[in-house]
Design a protein around this motif. Structure first.
Motif, short mmCIF file in Angstrom:
data_model
loop_
_atom_site.label_atom_id
_atom_site.label_comp_id
_atom_site.label_asym_id
_atom_site.label_seq_id
_atom_site.Cartn_x
_atom_site.Cartn_y
_atom_site.Cartn_z
N LEU A 131 3.79 7.55 3.87
CA LEU A 131 4.67 6.66 5.20
C LEU A 131 5.50 7.95 4.42
CD1 LEU A 131 5.05 3.02 5.77
CD2 LEU A 131 4.44 4.70 7.37
N ARG A 132 5.70 8.77 3.24
CA ARG A 132 6.99 9.62 3.28
C ARG A 132 6.46 10.93 4.00
NH1 ARG A 132 6.41 11.34 -3.20
NH2 ARG A 132 7.48 9.32 -3.29
N ASN A 133 8.01 11.14 4.51
CA ASN A 133 7.80 12.09 5.41
C ASN A 133 6.52 12.39 6.84
OD1 ASN A 133 9.90 13.58 3.50
ND2 ASN A 133 7.40 14.41 2.57
N ALA A 134 6.49 10.46 6.90
CA ALA A 134 5.57 11.27 7.99
C ALA A 134 6.44 11.82 9.43
CB ALA A 134 4.52 10.05 8.43
N ARG A 135 5.55 12.45 10.63
CA ARG A 135 6.72 12.39 11.59
C ARG A 135 5.57 12.06 12.37
NH1 ARG A 135 6.49 18.77 11.63
NH2 ARG A 135 4.73 18.59 10.73
N ARG A 136 4.52 11.99 12.57
CA ARG A 136 3.46 11.43 14.04
C ARG A 136 2.56 10.13 13.44
NH1 ARG A 136 3.06 16.48 14.90
NH2 ARG A 136 5.19 17.13 17.09
N ILE A 137 2.41 9.19 13.67
CA ILE A 137 1.59 7.49 12.75
C ILE A 137 1.28 6.88 14.04
CG2 ILE A 137 2.01 5.81 11.85
CD1 ILE A 137 4.88 6.23 10.53
N VAL A 138 0.14 6.61 14.36
CA VAL A 138 -0.28 6.10 15.22
C VAL A 138 -1.53 4.46 14.28
CG1 VAL A 138 -2.93 5.63 16.67
CG2 VAL A 138 -2.04 7.59 15.80
N ASP A 139 -0.97 3.52 14.99
CA ASP A 139 -1.13 2.19 14.56
C ASP A 139 -2.69 1.42 15.24
OD1 ASP A 139 -1.08 -0.24 13.25
OD2 ASP A 139 0.84 -1.20 13.99
N LEU A 140 -3.75 1.52 14.50
CA LEU A 140 -4.76 0.90 15.76
C LEU A 140 -4.99 -0.66 15.21
CD1 LEU A 140 -7.19 3.78 14.76
CD2 LEU A 140 -5.96 3.35 16.78
N LEU A 180 -0.65 10.21 10.27
CA LEU A 180 -1.21 9.27 9.60
C LEU A 180 -1.91 8.15 10.57
CD1 LEU A 180 -1.40 6.85 7.16
CD2 LEU A 180 0.73 6.19 7.60
N VAL A 181 -3.25 7.19 10.16
CA VAL A 181 -3.81 6.49 10.89
C VAL A 181 -3.72 5.37 10.38
CG1 VAL A 181 -6.26 6.12 12.05
CG2 VAL A 181 -5.08 8.86 12.60
N LEU A 182 -3.05 4.12 11.07
CA LEU A 182 -3.35 2.91 10.21
C LEU A 182 -4.33 2.20 10.98
CD1 LEU A 182 0.33 2.53 9.88
CD2 LEU A 182 -1.25 3.16 7.66
N LEU A 213 0.88 -1.14 -0.10
CA LEU A 213 -0.02 0.29 -0.36
C LEU A 213 1.08 1.76 0.09
CD1 LEU A 213 -3.05 -1.07 2.61
CD2 LEU A 213 -2.74 -0.89 0.39
N ASP A 214 2.30 1.34 1.19
CA ASP A 214 2.30 2.71 0.72
C ASP A 214 3.01 3.12 -0.68
OD1 ASP A 214 4.30 4.81 2.25
OD2 ASP A 214 5.67 3.57 2.39
N ALA A 246 6.43 1.03 9.34
CA ALA A 246 6.40 1.99 9.14
C ALA A 246 6.99 3.03 10.96
CB ALA A 246 5.34 3.02 10.19
N ARG A 247 8.76 1.96 11.17
CA ARG A 247 9.79 2.56 11.54
C ARG A 247 10.54 2.16 10.87
NH1 ARG A 247 9.92 4.84 15.76
NH2 ARG A 247 10.52 5.50 13.71
#
Length: 218
Positions: free
Chosen positions: A60-69, A129-131, A53-54, A80-81
């Protein structure tokens, strides 16, 4: 062709299991994504769904804060890491998650009243980004499973609307025919682009697809 030794070990591993468990084990052993995940150090084959998907949507490009639900066991957070190495990543699940380097983990129910505030406190700012790979436990009735998972998609969408920065994105798993018309209409009102996608790593016999909403507008 499966060698005699491999076939024998498979039969021995399956001995004593129910028919459904034996079929699941056989499928796991034959699945190239399972073998690849083990070789490359990912906790589950689901990692390749996010990777694919990415590759397509550049989430994920330039993402600074990500939530993985629905993060357990943690393979999406691993991806993501790797692809957003400087990002703050908060992994959330009702089940415990074995710690991951560079990932904040929270064991909580996203449907709980105080869940969003707890996640926001760990993020330290609006999310890019919210996953959500959340899905309800199957009861074997496809329509019921679809509706129960849709409720989780709606919860993820509501959470995303609360925490995303302008321009942010949401990815959420849906089952069957996809997200309901009302939810899709609401997302189209809030995002520049809303699409359904089925990554190659998603099994052909699975009804899952992913809702990809990009360009959050508030």
């Amino acid at each position: 062709m499966v060698g005699r030794r491999d076939r024998g070990s498979r039969l021995q591993s399956a001995r004593g299991r129910s028919a459904s468990s034996a079929r699941w084990l056989e499928r796991q052993l034959a699945d190239p994504y399972v073998r690849r995940a083990k070789a490359e150090g990912y906790r589950a084959r689901a990692a390749y769904k996010l990777l694919e998907l990415d590759d397509r949507f550049h989430l994920l490009r330039n993402a600074r804060r990500i939530v993985d639900l629905g993060a357990a066991p943690g393979s999406w957070s691993q991806v993501a890491r790797v692809r957003a190495p400087s990002a703050t990543i908060v992994a959330v699940d009702i089940l415990p998650i074995t710690p991951l380097p560079g990932v904040e983990t929270l064991e909580l129910d996203i449907l709980a009243p105080d869940a969003a505030a707890a996640i926001e406190a760990r993020l330290g700012g609006p999310a890019d980004l919210v996953l959500s790979d959340m899905a309800a436990n199957s009861i074997g009735h496809p329509r019921t499973d679809q509706l129960r998972t849709l409720a989780l998609v709606e919860a993820a969408a509501g959470f995303a609307a609360r925490v995303l920065r302008p321009g942010g994105a949401l990815v959420a798993k849906v089952l069957g025919s996809g997200a309901g018309n009302a939810l899709v209409a609401e997302l189209k009102r809030r995002f520049e682009s809303v699409r359904h996608a089925k990554p190659p790593a998603s099994r052909r016999d699975s009804s899952e697809t992913y809702l990809v909403a990009q360009g959050f507008e508030g």
